[in-house]
Design an enzyme around this catalytic site. Structure first.
Site, PDB file in Angstrom:
ATOM      1  N   GLN A  56      -2.945 -10.452   3.644  1.00 36.78           N
ATOM      2  CA  GLN A  56      -3.040  -9.920   2.427  1.00 36.78           C
ATOM      3  C   GLN A  56      -3.394 -10.945   1.417  1.00 36.78           C
ATOM      4  OE1 GLN A  56      -2.922  -6.630   1.934  1.00 36.78           O
ATOM      5  NE2 GLN A  56      -3.908  -6.523  -0.277  1.00 36.78           N
ATOM      6  N   LYS A 108      -0.500   0.286   3.586  1.00 37.73           N
ATOM      7  CA  LYS A 108      -0.886   0.053   4.963  1.00 37.73           C
ATOM      8  C   LYS A 108       0.160   0.524   6.055  1.00 37.73           C
ATOM      9  CE  LYS A 108      -4.178  -3.052   3.045  1.00 37.73           C
ATOM     10  NZ  LYS A 108      -4.674  -4.596   2.960  1.00 37.73           N
ATOM     11  N   ASP A 114      -9.909  -6.963   9.069  1.00 35.74           N
ATOM     12  CA  ASP A 114     -10.168  -6.961   7.619  1.00 35.74           C
ATOM     13  C   ASP A 114     -12.057  -7.156   7.814  1.00 35.74           C
ATOM     14  OD1 ASP A 114      -8.791  -6.325   5.518  1.00 35.74           O
ATOM     15  OD2 ASP A 114      -7.760  -8.249   5.846  1.00 35.74           O
TER      16      ASP A 114
END
Ligand code: GUN
Length: 277
Positions: free
Chosen positions: A93, A49, A116
């Site tokens: 995460q 990322k 997300d």
């Protein structure tokens, strides 16, 4: 022989478009990435990322917290990042250590920074056709289909798997594209009979090479969201690629199919997040 849907090439196209847009419109977006603990797979994902951010011209901030961090400390960090005007997107995460409540953490992220697309408000907005962040993997599948010239409208789409991150938002997105959608899961009776109706079969069940040719109609488009490392140390998906490829009209490989699209769509969400602050 099926056409291979090249996720690597399509994700590169998406990233190049984003890079050009960031440059042209002088967008200065910042993504904050939080990792708790040092799960090796998570470390690889977080590293990828960060690399993608660098490529596109998005600033990334890394927060690495020890495994034993208290939930309240993590929530405090998320709240602080919610308030920071120089942070546009927040990504925690997953998975989190067992002593933390993932739902609570996700719900603490401001929906305006929820790149997300996991916050209940983002999911709710998607379900009633309002603007909001869309979960990256299903958004990536839509891009793969559209950019490969697969028509979605009016097609029978069968999704195998009903997770909050993939199956459910995938169903909502395919519905938004005017497909006729069926969602199957572990309790579905006669799964083969249902999957064989699919013009577009999307598989996200987390079982290596589960979908064999008996599950697939001749000429179907098959999208494999799974990724596993086999006993032979090779990567494979939820679909038995070698068996299904001769039956399908188009298919995503693993690796190099859906996987690279997830990060490309995350980058897209980060660029979009800038406009919301
Ligand atoms: N862990 C595995 N995939 C993802 C993802 O897309 N987002 C987050 N936050 N964690 C993950």
């Amino acid at each position: 022989m099926a056409k291979r849907i090249d996720g690597k090439a399509i994700s590169q196209m998406v990233k190049d478009e984003l890079r050009d847009r960031v440059k042209k419109e002088k967008i200065e977006a910042t993504l904050a990435v939080i990792q708790v603990g040092s799960d090796p797979a998570s470390t690889v994902y977080v590293g990828n990322k960060k690399k993608a951010c660098e490529y596109i011209g998005i600033r990334s901030l890394a927060f690495e917290l020890p495994e034993e961090t208290k939930e309240e400390e993590l929530l405090d960090l998320v709240r602080e990042l919610n308030d920071r005007e120089d942070v546009d997107g927040i990504l925690v995460q997953l998975p989190l250590p067992a002593h933390m409540d993932e739902d609570k953490v996700i719900q603490t992220i401001s929906p305006k920074k929820d790149v997300d697309g996991f916050h209940p408000q983002s999911v709710g907005a998607l379900s009633i056709g309002q603007p909001g962040f869309v979960s990256c993997t299903p958004a990536g599948v839509i891009q793969l289909l559209k950019r490969s010239g697969v028509e979605i409208e009016g097609k029978e789409c069968v999704i195998v798997g009903r997770s909050n991150i993939v199956g459910k938002p995938m169903a909502l997105l395919m519905l938004r594209e005017n497909a006729t959608v069926t969602v199957c899961h572990s309790r579905t009776k006669d799964l083969k009979e249902v999957t064989r109706r699919a013009d577009i079969l999307i598989v996200a069940i987390g079982k290596p090479r589960f979908i064999t040719k008996e599950y697939v109609k001749e000429g179907a488009v098959v999208i494999d969201v799974g990724i596993h490392r086999g006993a032979d140390n090779k990567l494979c998906g939820d679909v038995d690629f070698d068996e299904v490829e001769p039956v399908a009209s188009a298919i995503t490989p693993v690796p190099g199919g859906v996987g690279p699209m997830t990060i490309a769509m995350l980058m897209n969400n980060c660029v979009e997040a800038k406009g919301l602050q």
